[in-house]
Design an enzyme around this catalytic site. Structure first.
Site, PDB file in Angstrom:
ATOM      1  N   TYR A  19      -8.729  83.679  57.379  1.00 47.40           N
ATOM      2  CA  TYR A  19      -8.355  82.492  58.166  1.00 47.40           C
ATOM      3  C   TYR A  19      -6.970  82.638  58.799  1.00 47.40           C
ATOM      4  CZ  TYR A  19     -12.383  80.796  55.676  1.00 47.40           C
ATOM      5  OH  TYR A  19     -13.654  80.672  55.180  1.00 47.40           O
ATOM      6  N   ASP A  20      -6.814  82.020  59.975  1.00 50.35           N
ATOM      7  CA  ASP A  20      -5.512  81.997  60.660  1.00 50.35           C
ATOM      8  C   ASP A  20      -4.749  80.728  60.339  1.00 50.35           C
ATOM      9  OD1 ASP A  20      -6.258  84.308  61.990  1.00 50.35           O
ATOM     10  OD2 ASP A  20      -7.192  83.171  63.642  1.00 50.35           O
ATOM     11  N   THR A  21      -5.524  79.663  60.071  1.00 53.37           N
ATOM     12  CA  THR A  21      -4.897  78.356  59.894  1.00 53.37           C
ATOM     13  C   THR A  21      -5.404  77.714  58.611  1.00 53.37           C
ATOM     14  OG1 THR A  21      -4.850  78.059  62.284  1.00 53.37           O
ATOM     15  CG2 THR A  21      -4.579  76.077  60.945  1.00 53.37           C
TER      16      THR A  21
END
Lengths: 298, 298
Positions: A19-21
């Protein structure tokens, strides 16, 4: 797919890489009341150092985002105003950006200073804060609709009174096109050993008297998530919602098409997570603080 | 049988001869706000002179019965305290006579002085009236259950606040056997040109936060009628309920097995009375004042 328990350093690494966020609920995840969850500071630093975007999502409408930054700092966590997304701020974003609230209109607010501050920061005038004068049967008729009022905004208000409720009621009933927005619909409000009436309970009065249904911004409802996703241009496939409550945080993530992580430091326990009739989480783990183990492997 | 319209002197005579007791709603039947319905004084005198028992039944819990007597006198109507039956008095009768409220217990009251007065007159101590101090998140936990509280009594309260609601909530949640009684569940409260939030709307907060269902005394619910019937040993076959609202007054009479008379001086109009999906009245007439025509024929 049944919920996957994350328990090893490798599990943690797979999660973080995927995940990036990360969206976080705060109470029960980051802190308990005025105490930080153990190792939470190092977890958040580790995520930042790996370039992850962190967003703290709270239904609390009583506190403004800048007050939240102060609370984070007291717990030893650096956070920026832009990383905090409260139901009060979501309301301000919704009114100013989604419905383009007319500049000549005012929001009648039942709620605390947090929500007024957020509305005022996006240029929306508020009223209601001075409605403290007593009212009785003989003076009730003085409460009339005000054509300046374009929205009734409802959040937790410890100074709620009959005059405020009547003003909100009368504008919602007799003022054409008056919007009805609630920051959240939490039934109860935790307060130490017990729970007390929450925004959703107080809001019931107005729903019952007006027979109108408000747009509810906060978790588990979608409007707040729509605001978050739009504001930060997030990719749902690369975003994970972290919370401690299945019926608010996790449901909120699921409704937005996000992966979800439930931690066991708050309301949900393992049995409720594994109950097939509950909202199904993607992952769960003992504590978000455990991710700090990754710090050393960076 | 479809509703029968009473329009002639003979119709009126048949009505009056058929019943020993008439129960009256007040607003829209006896008066409008501060104005008596035309000829109402002579109608009531005529009924009294024929030996009829008159009982005035009101959902209003804000005013005590003695204050009601004063209101009647101002309109030129002689009435005795025993002829008035309010939802506040019904609550007092219910607690003292039906459930035999323990003498060492106290009622936590959200409501006006009318209801406190009625409870105190039957020997029930009340609390709640002094709960005016502000509350916030940091002081919320000070609000704790009180084992002296045996009932939460809810009526219209123009001084309602978060502290009172929290106290009521916490006693209902954590105090074993605490009764939950509402004087009425009127959704709105008429106040001149508009309507405002009524007892039933304010009550929704507490129903929502506690997930408990109160016993509602007032019209159209049966407990108040049970209290009236028991107090005066009335024969339902010889009792007629007179009102202006189908969904409260008339339904109340029907539920009690009484005949009903709807007048057109208040909320209901002829079309709604003749609507087969509405509660079916026995009789209807333009105005209760028209019965005064019988005065001359005595």
């Amino acid at each position: 797919m049944s919920p996957q328990k994350l328990a090893t350093r490798n599990d943690y690494k797979v999660l973080v890489d995927k995940y990036d966020t990360f969206l976080f609920d705060c109470d029960g995840v980051i802190w308990h009341g005025s105490k930080a969850i153990p190792n939470i500071q190092s977890t958040l630093s580790m995520l930042r150092s790996r370039g992850k975007r962190l967003i703290f999502v709270t239904n609390n409408s009583a506190t403004s985002r800048s007050d939240y930054v102060t609370k984070f700092a007291k717990l030893g966590i650096q956070a920026k105003t832009e990383e905090i997304f409260s139901s009060a701020y979501a309301t301000a974003v919704y009114l100013s950006e989604v419905v383009q609230f007319p500049p000549n209109k005012t929001a009648y607010v039942i709620g605390g200073s947090g929500i007024r501050k957020e509305l005022q920061e996006v240029g929306i005038a508020t009223m209601g804060q001075d409605d403290k004068a007593p009212v009785d049967l003989s003076t009730l008729a003085e409460i009339e609709p005000n054509s300046d009022v374009g929205a009734v905004v409802f959040g937790i208000d410890f100074e709620i009174n009959y005059r405020k409720l009547s003003n909100a009621h009368i504008n919602l009933m007799y003022n054409p096109d008056c919007l009805f927005i609630a920051t959240n619909d939490d039934r109860t409000l935790p307060g130490g050993k017990h729970v007390y009436p929450g925004t959703g309970s107080m809001l019931s009065s107005l729903i019952h008297s007006t027979q109108r249904t408000p747009l509810v911004m906060g978790k588990p409802n979608k409007p707040m998530l729509d605001c978050v996703m739009q504001k930060y241009h997030l990719d749902p496939a690369r975003t994970c919602m972290v919370g401690d409550r299945l019926d608010t945080d996790i449901l909120f993530g699921i409704r937005g098409g996000l992966s979800t992580l439930c931690v066991l430091t708050g309301v949900a326990d393992e049995a409720s997570i594994l109950d097939p009739s509950a909202p199904q989480v993607t992952y769960y783990m003992d504590s978000l603080g455990d991710l700090s183990e990754l710090e050393m492997t960076l």
